[in-house]
Enzyme design. Sequence first.
Site, mmCIF file in Angstrom:
data_model
loop_
_atom_site.group_PDB
_atom_site.id
_atom_site.type_symbol
_atom_site.label_atom_id
_atom_site.label_comp_id
_atom_site.label_asym_id
_atom_site.label_seq_id
_atom_site.Cartn_x
_atom_site.Cartn_y
_atom_site.Cartn_z
ATOM 1 N N SER A 99 0.764 -1.204 -0.017
ATOM 2 C CA SER A 99 -0.158 0.214 0.090
ATOM 3 C C SER A 99 0.905 1.112 -0.149
ATOM 4 O O SER A 99 1.770 1.475 -0.886
ATOM 5 C CB SER A 99 -0.938 -0.081 1.117
ATOM 6 O OG SER A 99 -1.843 0.977 1.018
ATOM 7 N N HIS A 134 -7.099 -6.021 -1.183
ATOM 8 C CA HIS A 134 -6.003 -5.236 -0.880
ATOM 9 C C HIS A 134 -5.333 -5.594 0.543
ATOM 10 O O HIS A 134 -4.197 -5.847 0.675
ATOM 11 C CB HIS A 134 -6.355 -3.880 -0.945
ATOM 12 C CG HIS A 134 -5.336 -2.841 -0.498
ATOM 13 N ND1 HIS A 134 -4.302 -2.532 -1.283
ATOM 14 C CD2 HIS A 134 -5.263 -2.098 0.864
ATOM 15 C CE1 HIS A 134 -3.354 -1.645 -0.297
ATOM 16 N NE2 HIS A 134 -4.097 -1.367 0.552
#
Length: 303
Positions: A169, A282
């Site tokens: 991320s 994610h």
Amino acid sequence: MKLLFWLLCLPMAAFAAPDLSKPLGPTIADTGSAYYHFDTHAFTSADGQRHYRVVTALPNKAPPASGYPVIYLLDGNSALASLNDAMLATLQDDPPVIVTVGYQTKLRFDVRARAFDYTEPRRDGKAINEARPGGGSDAFLALLTGPIKAHVRALVKTDPARQTLWGHSFGGLFVLYALTQTEGEFSGYAAADPALWWQGGDMLTRLAAFAGKEGGKNQVLIMHGGAKAPERVLDGAQQARLKARQQMMGAVPKDAALEAARRLAGKAGITSHYREFPALSHGPLFGASLMPALRLAQGHLAD
């Protein structure tokens, strides 16, 4: 098949979305390993505002003549919590030194500190005054490549030609920033779902302009979780951050991670690889991306 085997080595918790509020709890550095022993050291940012806990996993096996390969894992608290001996056992043909660069907190993440450390500055030099201020990646990069790497070299013989950096991320965004800003500090770069939406897709622009590294042999692995994240109940502040993030994400293509890999393909001294995990969203990609990154550190990319 190799990738499936490596994924099976991960604990089931590694496939859950990281809980930003969850206490760290005991890690393999606390419970011990049959393959590694551990060193813990504290660092402080140059401005005195952020405090780091760096845990270095040192192989019990003797180093090769050139020294151990090294991998630096950002979000080190949570990364360390994701490691176990089943994973480490698969690395014993050429074990890397594993350096987890975390923060001095009882939580898995210091969300404010990481937002500052892992995001690149604005090109116009103006401050980034978001809910969580950003733009501090130059200072963090100097800490990582200076005092932290010097500490690791003092602990054990390492191979300067085999140095890898992993992040997820915002951490993945920092990995790509480090690629464009450093020469000779790392040879492997593993970015899992990099936050390419940051500052309207500034990193995609940087990668397009990046000339590469003449004479280098750098491996870049960009990983993406293709599944949609499950719905969560959010409070008002979380909803506001999500809305702002969704607006910024609209400024980059949906296949931004693949586009980043494409923009690096063919650059001087760069070999670009892209891996998609269609069953993972994610959050769960955090843990699942560690094993391919560890194998990259050894010079063996996941098939």
